[in-house]
Design an enzyme around this catalytic site. Structure first.
Site, mmCIF file in Angstrom:
data_model
loop_
_atom_site.group_PDB
_atom_site.id
_atom_site.type_symbol
_atom_site.label_atom_id
_atom_site.label_comp_id
_atom_site.label_asym_id
_atom_site.label_seq_id
_atom_site.Cartn_x
_atom_site.Cartn_y
_atom_site.Cartn_z
ATOM 1 N N ASP A 45 -14.930 48.376 -34.967
ATOM 2 C CA ASP A 45 -14.301 48.357 -36.291
ATOM 3 C C ASP A 45 -13.847 46.930 -36.639
ATOM 4 O O ASP A 45 -13.329 46.694 -37.732
ATOM 5 C CB ASP A 45 -13.161 49.369 -36.405
ATOM 6 C CG ASP A 45 -12.005 49.086 -35.472
ATOM 7 O OD1 ASP A 45 -12.135 48.198 -34.608
ATOM 8 O OD2 ASP A 45 -10.964 49.769 -35.600
ATOM 9 N N LYS A 112 -15.417 55.265 -29.054
ATOM 10 C CA LYS A 112 -14.228 54.552 -28.574
ATOM 11 C C LYS A 112 -13.073 54.747 -29.543
ATOM 12 O O LYS A 112 -13.280 54.786 -30.760
ATOM 13 C CB LYS A 112 -14.547 53.055 -28.424
ATOM 14 C CG LYS A 112 -13.337 52.198 -28.007
ATOM 15 C CD LYS A 112 -13.739 50.832 -27.491
ATOM 16 C CE LYS A 112 -13.952 49.769 -28.531
ATOM 17 N NZ LYS A 112 -12.773 49.449 -29.356
ATOM 18 N N GLU A 114 -8.503 53.892 -29.868
ATOM 19 C CA GLU A 114 -7.385 53.111 -29.359
ATOM 20 C C GLU A 114 -6.158 53.973 -29.100
ATOM 21 O O GLU A 114 -5.798 54.790 -29.952
ATOM 22 C CB GLU A 114 -6.988 52.042 -30.400
ATOM 23 C CG GLU A 114 -8.103 51.098 -30.777
ATOM 24 C CD GLU A 114 -7.665 50.074 -31.814
ATOM 25 O OE1 GLU A 114 -6.502 50.106 -32.268
ATOM 26 O OE2 GLU A 114 -8.506 49.235 -32.174
ATOM 27 N N GLU A 181 -7.921 44.994 -23.822
ATOM 28 C CA GLU A 181 -7.898 43.794 -24.667
ATOM 29 C C GLU A 181 -6.581 43.047 -24.523
ATOM 30 O O GLU A 181 -5.504 43.640 -24.655
ATOM 31 C CB GLU A 181 -8.123 44.201 -26.142
ATOM 32 C CG GLU A 181 -8.056 43.013 -27.100
ATOM 33 C CD GLU A 181 -8.631 43.290 -28.480
ATOM 34 O OE1 GLU A 181 -9.196 44.381 -28.714
ATOM 35 O OE2 GLU A 181 -8.513 42.379 -29.329
HETATM 36 O O1 KIV Z 1 -13.891 46.330 -32.770
HETATM 37 C C1 KIV Z 1 -14.208 45.614 -31.808
HETATM 38 O O2 KIV Z 1 -15.055 44.697 -31.901
HETATM 39 C C2 KIV Z 1 -13.557 45.888 -30.530
HETATM 40 C C3 KIV Z 1 -13.731 44.897 -29.423
HETATM 41 C C4 KIV Z 1 -13.076 43.595 -29.727
HETATM 42 C C5 KIV Z 1 -13.317 45.431 -28.103
HETATM 43 O O3 KIV Z 1 -12.894 46.880 -30.406
HETATM 44 NA NA NA Z 2 -12.373 47.941 -32.315
#
Ligand code: KIV
Ligand code: NA
Length: 265
Positions: A45, A112, A114, A181
């Site tokens: 994102d 993915k 968070e 991160e």
């Molecule tokens: O959105 C993204 O590019 C990410 C990475 C920086 C891990 O979540």
């Molecule tokens: Na991200």
């Protein structure tokens, strides 16, 4: 390159080797990235910032993520595709399931999101429905307004302990991968050694099983000052393909990240 699966990544971890991860958002770059030997493509994102020009990831929508995942899937040559659930699309397990299904249909192989331990039920629900989870811990950019800026996370003993316990609980719930991160390298190492699934790091030191960077950052074309953990791989390459191949080689040979890219305790 044979098709990369979670089994491939687990074997790489078991053999104490490294794999490379990069973001991509379109078919052309997905083709270059996967033919350069990058095992995992992340449709992040971060596209809300890098492609759309916003100053955070919050404006990216599930429709945006699906559109770019579709584009990436068409150019991909066998890398594993992870796609991000954007801001406010996984507030409940039911919403996560509905939105993760959209990303999977668009061509993602892993989804993915968070957060911390509160996502255990979400991970379980997705897993039961055939959707592998990658949980993003540490500096989770969708929470930038809670953190009050893009800051290293897990520096205090209590926060570090919580992150480690969260990772263990999420693995128990069925998480297949983690992204860490901007966390101090010793904490990233402890988490990498405490879970049996692969851990992908960004600003998390050299001990994680993989590294990820935003494509535009490692090509040196993002405007403004780069974060400490970014290396411009175009500086010593005469093509984008060569820069990405050098990144893959540097991750696998452990020459990237170097000490200058990490956050110490
Ligand atoms: O959105 C993204 O590019 C990410 C990475 C920086 C891990 O979540
Ligand atoms: Na991200």
């Amino acid at each position: 390159m044979a098709n990369i699966t979670l089994t491939t990544l687990n074997k790489i971890k078991q053999n104490k080797e490294k794999f490379a991860t990069l973001t991509a958002y379109d078919a052309t770059f997905a083709h270059v990235v996967s033919t350069a030997g990058v095992e995992v493509i992340l449709v992040g994102d971060s596209l809300g910032m890098v492609l759309q020009g916003n100053d955070s990831t919050l404006p990216a929508t599930i429709e945006d993520m699906c559109y770019h995942t579709t584009c990436v899937a068409k150019g991909n040559q066998g890398s594993l595709i992870i796609a991000d659930l954007p801001f406010m699309t996984f507030d409940t397990p039911a919403n996560a399931l509905k939105n993760a299904a959209k990303l999977m249909r668009a061509g993602a192989q892993v989804v993915k999101f968070e957060g911390g331990r509160w996502l255990c039920e979400t991970v379980q629900q997705l897993s039961r429905n055939g959707i592998p989870s990658c949980v993003h811990l540490g500096l989770t950019p969708q929470s930038v307004n809670v953190f009050g800026g893009y800051k290293v996370q897990g520096r205090e003993e209590q926060a570090a302990q919580t992150m480690l316990e969260d990772a263990k609980a999420l693995e128990q719930a069925g998480a297949s991968l983690f992204v860490l991160e901007c966390v101090p390298s010793p904490l990233a190492q402890a988490i990498t050694e405490s879970v049996s699934v692969p851990v992908i790091g960004i600003g998390a030191g050299a001990a994680t099983d993989s590294q990820v960077l935003v494509l535009h950052d490692m090509l040196g074309i993002s405007p403004g000052k780069s974060p400490r953990f970014v290396k411009n791989f175009m500086a010593e390459a005469d093509s984008i393909q060569a820069a990405i191949e050098n990144y893959v080689a540097a991750v696998k040979s452990r020459t990237f990240p170097a000490a200058e890219h990490e956050f110490k305790a």
